[in-house]
Motif scaffolding. Structure first.
Motif, short mmCIF file in Angstrom:
data_model
loop_
_atom_site.label_atom_id
_atom_site.label_comp_id
_atom_site.label_asym_id
_atom_site.label_seq_id
_atom_site.Cartn_x
_atom_site.Cartn_y
_atom_site.Cartn_z
N ASN A 169 0.81 -1.21 0.00
CA ASN A 169 0.00 0.00 0.00
C ASN A 169 0.85 1.27 0.00
O ASN A 169 0.44 2.29 0.54
N CYS A 170 2.02 1.21 -0.61
CA CYS A 170 2.87 2.41 -0.70
C CYS A 170 2.22 3.45 -1.61
O CYS A 170 1.51 3.10 -2.57
N LYS A 171 2.49 4.71 -1.33
CA LYS A 171 1.92 5.80 -2.12
C LYS A 171 2.35 5.71 -3.57
O LYS A 171 1.56 5.99 -4.50
N THR A 172 3.61 5.35 -3.81
CA THR A 172 4.11 5.11 -5.16
C THR A 172 4.39 3.63 -5.29
O THR A 172 5.18 3.06 -4.53
N GLN A 173 3.76 2.98 -6.24
CA GLN A 173 3.90 1.55 -6.42
C GLN A 173 4.76 1.24 -7.65
O GLN A 173 4.93 2.07 -8.54
N HIS A 174 5.30 0.02 -7.68
CA HIS A 174 6.16 -0.44 -8.75
C HIS A 174 5.84 -1.91 -9.03
O HIS A 174 5.30 -2.61 -8.19
N ALA A 175 6.25 -2.35 -10.21
CA ALA A 175 6.29 -3.78 -10.49
C ALA A 175 7.66 -4.26 -10.03
O ALA A 175 8.68 -3.99 -10.66
N ARG A 176 7.70 -4.98 -8.92
CA ARG A 176 8.96 -5.36 -8.28
C ARG A 176 9.33 -6.81 -8.61
O ARG A 176 8.45 -7.67 -8.69
N SER A 177 10.63 -7.05 -8.75
CA SER A 177 11.13 -8.40 -9.00
C SER A 177 11.96 -8.86 -7.82
O SER A 177 12.64 -8.05 -7.18
#
Length: 249
Positions: A169-177
């Motif tokens: 639920n971070c304010k800025t999200q990413h597609a993380r590997s």
């Protein structure tokens, strides 16, 4: 019992790092002395710090159970490209290690995790956790709040919640590997929690997972709400496993 899949969703950087190494230590080291820090110690950009297998901790304590803290509650703050090696973290620091950019953690041991063991805040690039271990974490060990990738190998975790969590639920999200090679996990809730709806991918290979789930899948968000768990186990997309034993290892 083995889980296997033919699809390994790893970035090129993770694939290059995912060489099986039998150098897995499962006995926590004992330090000869403890160095207590009044404030978090910073390892500057591209610098290295060797803790010489001493125990490092905060005094006064910054551990407030599961209350979210910030840099002021950490023990070490690593700037982009920094390397931290041969450190035993004591029980009185609230936030452990904060990596502000991509970082490398070599042979780091958390004796009793408070809120998180390490938080990764890089915008991009790959952070590495090589060897070491963590125990007694009521929630997360490796918290991935930034972007990019994480490569974990030869790591031991015992009596923890989530070994790895891609921020739900971070304010800025990413597609993380993320990748996990030759890890041993005992009595955890789960090895990896990932956000299937945000494009996360994790690969767990050549590892021993006892009394623990392999993956939990979530629908992450950027509005701060508690993310919804939507599945578990290898999915072939967000979570792939190869050569993972869940008994007799």
């Amino acid at each position: 019992m083995f889980f296997r899949t033919t699809t390994l969703l790893a970035t090129a950087a993770l694939a290059a790092a995912a060489t099986t190494n039998t150098n897995l230590q499962t006995t926590f080291p004992t330090a000869s002395t403890t160095t207590n820090l009044a404030a978090a110690q910073t390892v500057t950009k591209s610098a290295s710090f060797d803790g010489e297998m001493l125990q490092w901790d905060r005094s006064p304590s910054t551990c407030h159970d599961q209350a979210e803290g910030g840099d002021q509650d950490a023990l070490f703050i690593l700037e982009d490209g920094a390397t931290l090696s041969n450190v035993i973290l004591g029980p009185n620091n609230g936030e452990g290690i904060h990596c502000k950019g991509s970082c490398t953690l070599n042979n780091i041991w958390w004796t009793d995790v408070c809120e998180d063991a390490a938080t990764f805040l890089q915008a991009s690039g790959t952070s590495y956790v090589n060897g070491g271990g963590a125990r007694n974490a009521s929630d997360k060990v490796l918290q991935h709040n930034g972007g990019g990738a994480m490569a974990v190998k030869n790591f031991f975790a015992s009596n923890v919640g989530k070994v790895y969590r891609s921020c739900g639920n971070c304010k800025t999200q990413h597609a993380r590997s993320s990748s996990f090679v030759n890890v041993r996990v005992e009595k955890a809730s789960v090895v990896a929690g990932v956000n299937a709806n945000l494009g996360d991918s994790t690969v767990i290979s050549d590892s021993c997972v006892l009394g623990s789930a392999v993956c939990w899948l979530y629908n992450g968000n950027s509005d701060g709400k508690e993310p919804t768990k939507v599945g578990s186990g290898p999915s072939g997309t967000a979570c792939a496993v190869s050569g993972v034993s869940t008994a007799g290892c």
